[in-house]
Design a protein around this motif. Structure first.
Motif, PDB file in Angstrom:
ATOM      1  N   GLN A 237      -4.405   0.888  -2.438  1.00 44.27           N
ATOM      2  CA  GLN A 237      -5.047   1.175  -1.156  1.00 44.27           C
ATOM      3  C   GLN A 237      -4.677   2.592  -0.741  1.00 44.27           C
ATOM      4  N   TRP A 238      -5.691   3.450  -0.552  1.00 47.11           N
ATOM      5  CA  TRP A 238      -5.458   4.827  -0.138  1.00 47.11           C
ATOM      6  C   TRP A 238      -5.143   4.860   1.341  1.00 47.11           C
ATOM      7  N   MET A 239      -4.057   5.557   1.684  1.00 45.78           N
ATOM      8  CA  MET A 239      -3.623   5.628   3.071  1.00 45.78           C
ATOM      9  C   MET A 239      -4.030   6.947   3.728  1.00 45.78           C
TER      10      MET A 239
ATOM     11  N   SER B   8      -8.987  -1.339   4.890  1.00 46.95           N
ATOM     12  CA  SER B   8      -8.240  -2.435   5.506  1.00 46.95           C
ATOM     13  C   SER B   8      -7.554  -3.340   4.480  1.00 46.95           C
ATOM     14  N   ALA B   9      -7.830  -3.153   3.200  1.00 49.38           N
ATOM     15  CA  ALA B   9      -7.246  -3.999   2.168  1.00 49.38           C
ATOM     16  C   ALA B   9      -7.261  -3.237   0.846  1.00 49.38           C
ATOM     17  N   PRO B  10      -6.489  -3.668  -0.139  1.00 42.69           N
ATOM     18  CA  PRO B  10      -6.478  -2.966  -1.421  1.00 42.69           C
ATOM     19  C   PRO B  10      -7.772  -3.137  -2.197  1.00 42.69           C
TER      20      PRO B  10
ATOM     21  N   LEU C  89     -15.628   3.378 -14.785  1.00 37.56           N
ATOM     22  CA  LEU C  89     -14.884   3.085 -13.561  1.00 37.56           C
ATOM     23  C   LEU C  89     -15.563   1.950 -12.829  1.00 37.56           C
ATOM     24  N   SER C  90     -14.799   0.935 -12.453  1.00 42.85           N
ATOM     25  CA  SER C  90     -15.330  -0.137 -11.610  1.00 42.85           C
ATOM     26  C   SER C  90     -14.425  -0.315 -10.407  1.00 42.85           C
ATOM     27  N   VAL C  91     -15.019  -0.637  -9.275  1.00 44.28           N
ATOM     28  CA  VAL C  91     -14.283  -0.860  -8.030  1.00 44.28           C
ATOM     29  C   VAL C  91     -14.633  -2.250  -7.516  1.00 44.28           C
TER      30      VAL C  91
ATOM     31  N   CYS D  24       0.590   0.879  -3.690  1.00 42.96           N
ATOM     32  CA  CYS D  24       0.386   0.366  -5.043  1.00 42.96           C
ATOM     33  C   CYS D  24       0.844  -1.076  -5.115  1.00 42.96           C
ATOM     34  N   TYR D  25      -0.083  -1.968  -5.457  1.00 41.13           N
ATOM     35  CA  TYR D  25       0.201  -3.395  -5.558  1.00 41.13           C
ATOM     36  C   TYR D  25       0.463  -3.835  -7.002  1.00 41.13           C
TER      37      TYR D  25
END
Length: 631
Positions: free
Chosen positions: A60-62, A114-116, A134-136, A176-177
């Motif tokens: 998740q980018w902060m 709001s979420a990863p 690349l997949s998101v 980073c999760y």
């Protein structure tokens, strides 16, 4: 009920199929939900940035207002980029090989603030062309092939920054999760956020068995999810309220089984232990409920296609003992469920066995990595088996004010995501010298009924009308384990195994008795009641019912039968420790009053044990007593 927050510096971790850490160079003290960089830290992965590499990241980018990199290396300031995950000022994910190109921006996907996000990327070479993908969150955003030579930067990739010629640039602020990295289809890094025992946050690599920490600065740590430590104390149960879940780390697949004591608080469609690949017939449900107990393999299964006794409704007033299994033999799949000792499901289907590849969640369903069918339920204990071996043995506990489940097998405490589990308040309002067992309630004690137990108890029986009354007992089929049993007015008995090898005394209604009973590790029965000692003729051998003892009733194959009516003063239970060669105290039960109800506080585990159904204090406990906690 309590629900407490645990300090980030304290303890615990992610439950992602963790090894048992035998003989490993570095063992985390805790696993946490994530670690977070503020733009000044980076971690050297030790993995060279080159073609033939792919990664799977949950991040998740902060901060989104600058070009920044999460996983990349670059030889110099020229067209030497090897980027598996970065952020552009346009707030898009991108991958890059050699030259910059707008076409590699991540299409229409923007960041989830709001979420990863789950991000997967790869850069490969077939000898003539480079393909980068690349997949998101499962959506393919980049799939580009260009005719150019393969790049090998010769530099290891950094996390939270880009390694440019050996120096960190394009630092990022990211949570980073999890991160996995493959090279040439071999897994080379499997990073999981963790804490060292000194509180330092880092990433544990399950491949190299090492903890990676920043070259400079410190990472922030998210909520603790697992801790390698002993509980502060155990509790009778933990309770989810419809938002919490625990990742067990055990894959949902055939040849798995479960055994648990649970009590549903609400019974809409919810899951206790399951995983599911997608919205199709890919269910692996060892236990769930929708007012009735049920389970499923692939297609949905309820009592409508049950071949035996129809399913029963969940008991909302006392724990149910539920055992279930799903087994494949190559020709079909057989699934069974017992509820309180009675077989409720027994079916075989001609279908292929299922391996979801996903870990099962407790208190919810893992549906493709997302939380589904979260439950409102109390868990008293749960065991999970795979291939006939015990994989998890969970007991409710508290650590640093936070409720969790302690796995007796691997020594880790598992905490919930989605909020804190509730647990019962363990502080008595007042002590009492005695309390009545009403003849319709029992107390699950979480102590196994097996040889090698010594118990002492003081009691006053008050009912001669019943044929059988059990005070402290368990039974599996015809194999008895009776530390205290009453047969009308004839016998007050200690008994064991098939012929129960009894030691008996006559008893009288309204008389007080103090009984010390023992069934030795070898199966010898003996006891002393009010100073009179008796012994059985010979030992009958070691035996384990596989069931927990009940107080004021018998645990008969998971069912509750033949309640005791009378007065209770105290009870202690000692279990033989084979390693130490001596008995160890596991329960010291004292009657007390809590919230107007009779309860039993165990001074050994600091746990409150509650009768089911509840026993009101009025008329069942003497008035007065010492008030130890003001309301």
């Amino acid at each position: 009920m309590k629900s407490a927050t645990l300090c980030a510096a304290a303890v615990c971790a992610t439950a992602l199929c963790l090894p048992l850490f035998a003989d490993e160079p570095e063992v985390p003290y805790a696993f946490v939900e994530y670690v977070e960089s503020d733009g000044s830290q980076y971690i050297d992965t030790g993995v060279i940035g080159r073609c033939g590499t792919r990664a799977d990241m949950t991040i998740q980018w902060m901060r989104l207002d600058l070009d920044a990199s999460f996983l990349s290396s670059r030889t110099d300031g020229g067209n030497t980029r090897f980027i598996l995950c970065s952020n552009s000022r346009k707030n898009k994910y991108y991958v890059c090989h050699r030259t910059w190109a707008e076409s590699v921006n991540a299409g229409s996907s923007s960041y989830n603030t709001s979420a990863p996000d789950r991000v997967a990327s790869s850069i490969t070479h077939d000898g003539t062309s480079v393909t980068f993908t690349l997949s998101v969150n499962g959506n393919t955003e980049v799939n580009v092939t260009r005719a150019e030579t393969a790049l090998d930067t010769g530099l290891s990739m950094y996390l939270f920054a880009q390694n440019q010629g050996g120096s960190p640039v394009l630092s990022s602020s990211v949570r980073c999760y999890a991160v996995k990295i493959w090279q040439d289809d071999a897994l080379v890094r499997d990073f999981r956020p963790c804490l060292k025992r000194d509180g330092t946050a880092g990433l544990y690599d399950a491949v190299s068995k090492r903890i990676f920490t920043p070259a400079a600065g410190t990472l922030a740590a998210g909520p603790v999810l697992m801790v390698n430590d002993q509980p502060d104390h155990f509790v009778q149960y933990v309770e989810s309220t419809g938002s919490q879940y625990i990742d067990t780390g055990v894959i949902g697949r055939c040849n798995s089984a479960m055994d648990a004591h649970v009590m549903w608080v609400k019974t809409f469609d919810t899951s206790f232990l399951s995983s599911r690949i997608d919205g199709g017939n890919t269910r692996f449900v060892l236990y769930a409920a929708n007012g009735q107990h049920w389970m499923a393999h692939r297609s949905y299964t309820r009592s409508t296609d049950c071949t035996l006794t129809p399913l029963v409704k969940c008991n909302m007033n006392a724990p149910d003992h539920v055992s279930s299994s799903i087994v494949a033999d190559g020709a079909g799949v057989t699934y069974t469920m017992d509820v309180n000792g009675t077989r409720r499901i027994s079916q075989t289907r001609e279908e292929e066995g299922l391996d979801t590849g996903l870990t099962m969640y407790l208190f919810a369903q893992n549906k493709g990595g997302n939380v589904d069918l979260a439950a409102h339920i109390r868990c008293f204990d749960v065991k999970i088996y795979q291939d006939g071996a015990l994989a998890r043995d969970f007991l409710p506990c508290v650590k640093n004010g936070k409720a969790g489940l302690y796995d007796v097998l691997n020594g880790w405490i598992y905490f919930s995501r989605g909020g804190d589990l509730l647990y019962p308040d363990e502080r008595p309002d007042r002590w009492v010298t005695w309390a009545n067992a009403t003849g319709s309630s029992y107390v699950p004690l979480a102590v196994r009924g097996k040889s090698g137990i010594r118990a002492e108890m003081k009691y006053r029986p008050m009912d001669t009308s019943k044929t059988d009354q059990y005070f402290l007992a368990a039974r599996q089929g015809n194999e008895r384990f009776l530390l205290n049993y009453f047969y009308k007015t004839a016998e007050n008995t200690i008994g064991y195994r098939d012929n129960y090898h009894p030691v008996s005394w006559p008893w009288t209604k309204g008389a007080d008795y103090t009984l010390l009973s023992e069934i030795s590790p070898e199966g010898a029965v003996s006891g002393t009641r009010n100073g009179e000692r008796k012994s059985g003729a010979s030992a009958l051998g070691a035996f384990d019912t596989g069931l927990n003892l009940y107080l004021f009733a018998i645990n008969w194959g998971g069912d509750v039968r033949d309640y005791f009516t009378g007065r209770f003063y105290y009870a202690t239970i000692d279990v033989y420790d084979e390693t130490a060669g001596e008995y160890r105290r596991v329960r010291e039960l004292k009657p007390c009053v809590k919230d107007g109800k009779v309860m039993f506080f165990d001074r050994t585990s600091q746990t409150m044990f509650r009768p089911y159904p509840a026993i009101p204090a009025k008329d069942n406990a003497p008035p007065g007593g010492v008030v130890i906690m003001a309301k």
